[in-house]
Scaffold this motif. Structure first.
Motif, PDB file in Angstrom:
ATOM      1  N   GLN A 243       0.755  -1.107  -0.108  1.00 33.45           N
ATOM      2  CA  GLN A 243       0.079  -0.009   0.084  1.00 33.45           C
ATOM      3  C   GLN A 243       0.889   1.300   0.009  1.00 33.45           C
ATOM      4  OE1 GLN A 243      -3.340  -0.035   2.914  1.00 33.45           O
ATOM      5  NE2 GLN A 243      -3.248   2.120   3.188  1.00 33.45           N
ATOM      6  N   LYS A 244       1.732   1.115   0.563  1.00 31.31           N
ATOM      7  CA  LYS A 244       2.891   2.572   0.909  1.00 31.31           C
ATOM      8  C   LYS A 244       3.658   2.655  -0.553  1.00 31.31           C
ATOM      9  CE  LYS A 244       4.298   2.245   5.834  1.00 31.31           C
ATOM     10  NZ  LYS A 244       5.290   2.155   6.726  1.00 31.31           N
ATOM     11  N   LYS A 245       3.840   1.434  -0.943  1.00 32.14           N
ATOM     12  CA  LYS A 245       4.781   1.613  -2.629  1.00 32.14           C
ATOM     13  C   LYS A 245       3.489   2.134  -3.520  1.00 32.14           C
ATOM     14  CE  LYS A 245       8.115  -0.679  -3.715  1.00 32.14           C
ATOM     15  NZ  LYS A 245       9.179  -1.540  -4.101  1.00 32.14           N
ATOM     16  N   GLN A 246       2.396   1.701  -3.372  1.00 31.97           N
ATOM     17  CA  GLN A 246       1.511   2.230  -4.333  1.00 31.97           C
ATOM     18  C   GLN A 246       1.214   3.882  -4.262  1.00 31.97           C
ATOM     19  OE1 GLN A 246       0.120   0.242  -6.631  1.00 31.97           O
ATOM     20  NE2 GLN A 246      -0.976   2.175  -7.718  1.00 31.97           N
ATOM     21  N   GLU A 247       1.079   4.208  -2.965  1.00 31.85           N
ATOM     22  CA  GLU A 247       0.837   5.490  -2.554  1.00 31.85           C
ATOM     23  C   GLU A 247       2.313   6.331  -3.232  1.00 31.85           C
ATOM     24  OE1 GLU A 247       0.173   5.809   1.401  1.00 31.85           O
ATOM     25  OE2 GLU A 247      -1.728   5.025   1.434  1.00 31.85           O
ATOM     26  N   LYS A 248       3.223   5.843  -2.892  1.00 36.59           N
ATOM     27  CA  LYS A 248       4.462   6.497  -3.307  1.00 36.59           C
ATOM     28  C   LYS A 248       4.826   6.395  -4.916  1.00 36.59           C
ATOM     29  CE  LYS A 248       9.449   7.090  -1.847  1.00 36.59           C
ATOM     30  NZ  LYS A 248      10.319   6.476  -0.939  1.00 36.59           N
ATOM     31  N   LEU A 249       4.428   5.220  -5.558  1.00 36.24           N
ATOM     32  CA  LEU A 249       4.176   5.432  -7.055  1.00 36.24           C
ATOM     33  C   LEU A 249       3.325   6.119  -7.679  1.00 36.24           C
ATOM     34  CD1 LEU A 249       5.713   3.561  -9.255  1.00 36.24           C
ATOM     35  CD2 LEU A 249       3.665   2.090  -9.057  1.00 36.24           C
ATOM     36  N   VAL A 250       2.166   6.492  -6.923  1.00 35.06           N
ATOM     37  CA  VAL A 250       1.351   7.411  -7.664  1.00 35.06           C
ATOM     38  C   VAL A 250       1.875   8.819  -7.640  1.00 35.06           C
ATOM     39  CG1 VAL A 250      -0.884   8.713  -7.111  1.00 35.06           C
ATOM     40  CG2 VAL A 250      -0.828   6.293  -6.986  1.00 35.06           C
ATOM     41  N   LYS A 251       2.585   9.123  -6.507  1.00 36.73           N
ATOM     42  CA  LYS A 251       3.246  10.353  -6.256  1.00 36.73           C
ATOM     43  C   LYS A 251       4.527  10.741  -7.347  1.00 36.73           C
ATOM     44  CE  LYS A 251       1.965  11.455  -1.252  1.00 36.73           C
ATOM     45  NZ  LYS A 251       2.579  11.409  -0.026  1.00 36.73           N
ATOM     46  N   HIS A 252       5.144   9.499  -7.399  1.00 39.38           N
ATOM     47  CA  HIS A 252       6.350   9.486  -8.387  1.00 39.38           C
ATOM     48  C   HIS A 252       5.720   9.726  -9.794  1.00 39.38           C
ATOM     49  CE1 HIS A 252      10.177   8.484  -9.566  1.00 39.38           C
ATOM     50  NE2 HIS A 252       9.790   7.845 -10.357  1.00 39.38           N
ATOM     51  N   VAL A 253       4.841   9.256  -9.954  1.00 38.61           N
ATOM     52  CA  VAL A 253       4.213   9.580 -11.556  1.00 38.61           C
ATOM     53  C   VAL A 253       3.611  10.764 -11.705  1.00 38.61           C
ATOM     54  CG1 VAL A 253       2.193   8.927 -13.218  1.00 38.61           C
ATOM     55  CG2 VAL A 253       3.337   7.032 -11.947  1.00 38.61           C
ATOM     56  N   GLU A 254       3.169  11.381 -10.510  1.00 37.23           N
ATOM     57  CA  GLU A 254       2.754  12.851 -10.642  1.00 37.23           C
ATOM     58  C   GLU A 254       3.943  13.805 -10.755  1.00 37.23           C
ATOM     59  OE1 GLU A 254       0.595  13.313  -6.962  1.00 37.23           O
ATOM     60  OE2 GLU A 254      -0.984  12.381  -7.735  1.00 37.23           O
ATOM     61  N   GLU A 255       5.237  13.614 -10.149  1.00 35.76           N
ATOM     62  CA  GLU A 255       6.247  14.149 -10.348  1.00 35.76           C
ATOM     63  C   GLU A 255       6.541  14.185 -11.943  1.00 35.76           C
ATOM     64  OE1 GLU A 255       7.811  16.405  -8.310  1.00 35.76           O
ATOM     65  OE2 GLU A 255       6.105  16.237  -7.319  1.00 35.76           O
ATOM     66  N   LEU A 256       6.777  13.016 -12.269  1.00 33.65           N
ATOM     67  CA  LEU A 256       7.069  12.377 -13.753  1.00 33.65           C
ATOM     68  C   LEU A 256       6.345  13.310 -14.726  1.00 33.65           C
ATOM     69  CD1 LEU A 256       7.840   8.700 -13.941  1.00 33.65           C
ATOM     70  CD2 LEU A 256       9.569  10.467 -13.822  1.00 33.65           C
ATOM     71  N   GLN A 257       5.070  13.437 -14.398  1.00 31.33           N
ATOM     72  CA  GLN A 257       3.904  14.413 -15.468  1.00 31.33           C
ATOM     73  C   GLN A 257       4.313  15.646 -15.282  1.00 31.33           C
ATOM     74  OE1 GLN A 257       0.189  12.332 -14.920  1.00 31.33           O
ATOM     75  NE2 GLN A 257      -0.781  13.420 -16.392  1.00 31.33           N
ATOM     76  N   LYS A 258       4.675  16.204 -14.388  1.00 31.25           N
ATOM     77  CA  LYS A 258       5.023  17.472 -14.237  1.00 31.25           C
ATOM     78  C   LYS A 258       5.987  18.157 -15.342  1.00 31.25           C
ATOM     79  CE  LYS A 258       4.146  18.342  -9.395  1.00 31.25           C
ATOM     80  NZ  LYS A 258       4.692  18.749  -8.017  1.00 31.25           N
ATOM     81  N   ASN A 259       7.080  17.216 -15.627  1.00 28.85           N
ATOM     82  CA  ASN A 259       7.886  17.583 -16.540  1.00 28.85           C
ATOM     83  C   ASN A 259       7.863  16.891 -18.126  1.00 28.85           C
ATOM     84  OD1 ASN A 259       9.693  18.999 -14.761  1.00 28.85           O
ATOM     85  ND2 ASN A 259      10.154  17.058 -13.582  1.00 28.85           N
ATOM     86  N   ALA A 260       6.427  16.494 -18.251  1.00 31.33           N
ATOM     87  CA  ALA A 260       6.197  15.572 -19.449  1.00 31.33           C
ATOM     88  C   ALA A 260       5.207  16.289 -20.236  1.00 31.33           C
ATOM     89  CB  ALA A 260       5.725  14.285 -18.910  1.00 31.33           C
ATOM     90  N   LYS A 261       5.455  15.914 -21.731  1.00 34.32           N
ATOM     91  CA  LYS A 261       4.157  16.440 -22.444  1.00 34.32           C
ATOM     92  C   LYS A 261       3.185  15.367 -22.721  1.00 34.32           C
ATOM     93  CE  LYS A 261       4.011  18.487 -27.226  1.00 34.32           C
ATOM     94  NZ  LYS A 261       4.801  18.933 -28.292  1.00 34.32           N
ATOM     95  N   VAL A 262       2.229  15.625 -22.211  1.00 40.68           N
ATOM     96  CA  VAL A 262       1.096  14.526 -22.689  1.00 40.68           C
ATOM     97  C   VAL A 262      -0.032  15.005 -23.200  1.00 40.68           C
ATOM     98  CG1 VAL A 262      -0.580  12.813 -21.494  1.00 40.68           C
ATOM     99  CG2 VAL A 262       1.670  13.413 -20.245  1.00 40.68           C
ATOM    100  N   ASP A 263      -0.369  14.532 -24.529  1.00 43.39           N
ATOM    101  CA  ASP A 263      -1.412  14.847 -25.516  1.00 43.39           C
ATOM    102  C   ASP A 263      -2.515  13.828 -25.625  1.00 43.39           C
ATOM    103  OD1 ASP A 263      -3.095  16.139 -27.129  1.00 43.39           O
ATOM    104  OD2 ASP A 263      -1.666  15.977 -28.872  1.00 43.39           O
ATOM    105  N   ILE A 264      -3.719  13.922 -24.841  1.00 41.78           N
ATOM    106  CA  ILE A 264      -4.554  13.077 -24.789  1.00 41.78           C
ATOM    107  C   ILE A 264      -5.565  13.260 -26.150  1.00 41.78           C
ATOM    108  CG2 ILE A 264      -6.827  12.132 -23.782  1.00 41.78           C
ATOM    109  CD1 ILE A 264      -4.122  11.620 -22.018  1.00 41.78           C
ATOM    110  N   LYS A 265      -5.770  12.209 -26.876  1.00 38.59           N
ATOM    111  CA  LYS A 265      -6.223  12.102 -28.245  1.00 38.59           C
ATOM    112  C   LYS A 265      -7.725  11.838 -28.448  1.00 38.59           C
ATOM    113  CE  LYS A 265      -2.735  13.776 -30.680  1.00 38.59           C
ATOM    114  NZ  LYS A 265      -2.919  14.968 -31.371  1.00 38.59           N
TER     115      LYS A 265
END
Length: 266
Positions: A243-265
C-alpha cells in the motif's frame, strides 16, 4: 331417517373397504408408477427451468458484453502521446477490459454514463502513468533479457494443462503470443524500476497492530472469527508495504508528469 341411513352407510363402507383390500397390490403398483411419472415430470420441469434461466443469463451477459465492446476504440488509433511516444488503441482496449472487469467485481455498472466516463479516465491515467514509468526505466538502463522473458512466459503458462488451453485463455483475454511477449518485455524493466527506485520503509509493529485491530473489529461486528495477530502479521506487513509503495508510486508518476508532455487524443 338418520337411524335408517347409518346402517346403510356402514354397509357401504364395508363394501368399499373390502374392495380396497382386494385392490391394494394394484393400487400400490399404480402409486409407484404415478410416483415415478411425477418424479420424471418434476425433473423435466426443473431441467427446463434451469435451461431457461441459463439461457436468460447468457443473453444478459451477451448484452452486457456488447455494451462493454462499444467503449473500445480502433486498435490503430492513437489515444495519447506521451513525450512523443504514442499509445495505441490496442493498448487502450487491453487496459480498458481490465478496468471494466475490476469495476464489475466491485459491484458497479461500467456501462452507465458515469461509469463509462470513470473507466475512460482510469484507463488513460493508467496508460500514461505506465508509459512515463517505462520511459524513466529506459533512461535508467533497465532492460529485459530474452532469458528473463522466456522464464516469465513459462511461469504464466504453468497453470494451463496444454498449449491449446493457454492459447484459448489468451484469446479470451484479447491477446496473442506476440502481444503477450511485448507486454512481458515491458513489464520486466517496469518491475525492476519500481523495486529499485521506489523505496518504502518497512511497516512498523504499531502500524501492523493498528491494522489488525481494525480487521478484528470488523470481524467481530460481522460475527466472524479472526486469526491471532502472530498468524496474520506477515500478511498484514506485506499488505501495508504494498500500500505504501502504491501511494509513493502515484506521487512519483505525478512528479514525472510535471515535466512531461502529454497529449490525450480521445
Amino acid at each position: 331417517m338418520k337411524k335408517l341411513l347409518y346402517p346403510i352407510i356402514i354397509g357401504l363402507l364395508a363394501v368399499v373397504l373390502t374392495a380396497c383390500g382386494s385392490n391394494d397390490e394394484a393400487d400400490k403398483k399404480n402409486d409407484e408408477k404415478e410416483t415415478k411419472t411425477t418424479e420424471k415430470e418434476t425433473a423435466k420441469a426443473t431441467e427446463k427451468e434451469t435451461a431457461k434461466a441459463t439461457e436468460e443469463q447468457q443473453k444478459q451477459m451477451e448484452e452486457m458484453q456488447k455494451k462493454l465492446d462499444k467503449q473500445k476504440v480502433d486498435e490503430k488509433k492513437t489515444v495519447a502521446i506521451v513525450n512523443d511516444e504514442k499509445i495505441s488503441g490496442a493498448e487502450y482496449n487491453t487496459v480498458l477490459s481490465t478496468t471494466q472487469m475490476q469495476m464489475q467485481q466491485l459491484g458497479q455498472d461500467p456501462t452507465t454514463k458515469e461509469g463509462a466516463k470513470q473507466i475512460k479516465e482510469q484507463t488513460l491515467n493508467s496508460l500514461v502513468g505506465q508509459k512515463l514509468l517505462l520511459q524513466a526505466a529506459d533512461k535508467k538502463g533497465y532492460t529485459a533479457s530474452k532469458a528473463e522473458i522466456e522464464k516469465q512466459l513459462a511461469e504464466i503458462k504453468k497453470p494451463y494443462e496444454s498449449e491449446e488451453k493457454f492459447k484459448e485463455a489468451l484469446k479470451q483475454a484479447g491477446l496473442n503470443s506476440e502481444t503477450l511477449n511485448a507486454q512481458i518485455a515491458e513489464n520486466i524493466p517496469y518491475t525492476k524500476y519500481v523495486e529499485k527506485e521506489i523505496k518504502v520503509e518497512e511497516a512498523t509493529d504499531e502500524e501492523i497492530q493498528k491494522y489488525y485491530d481494525q480487521v478484528a473489529e470488523q470481524a467481530k461486528t460481522s460475527g466472524q472469527k479472526v486469526q491471532k495477530l502472530e498468524e496474520m502479521k506477515p500478511q498484514i506487513k506485506k499488505q501495508l508495504e504494498q500500500q505504501k509503495k502504491q501511494e509513493k508510486l502515484v506521487k512519483h508518476v505525478e512528479e514525472l508528469q510535471k515535466n512531461a508532455k502529454v497529449d490525450i487524443k480521445i
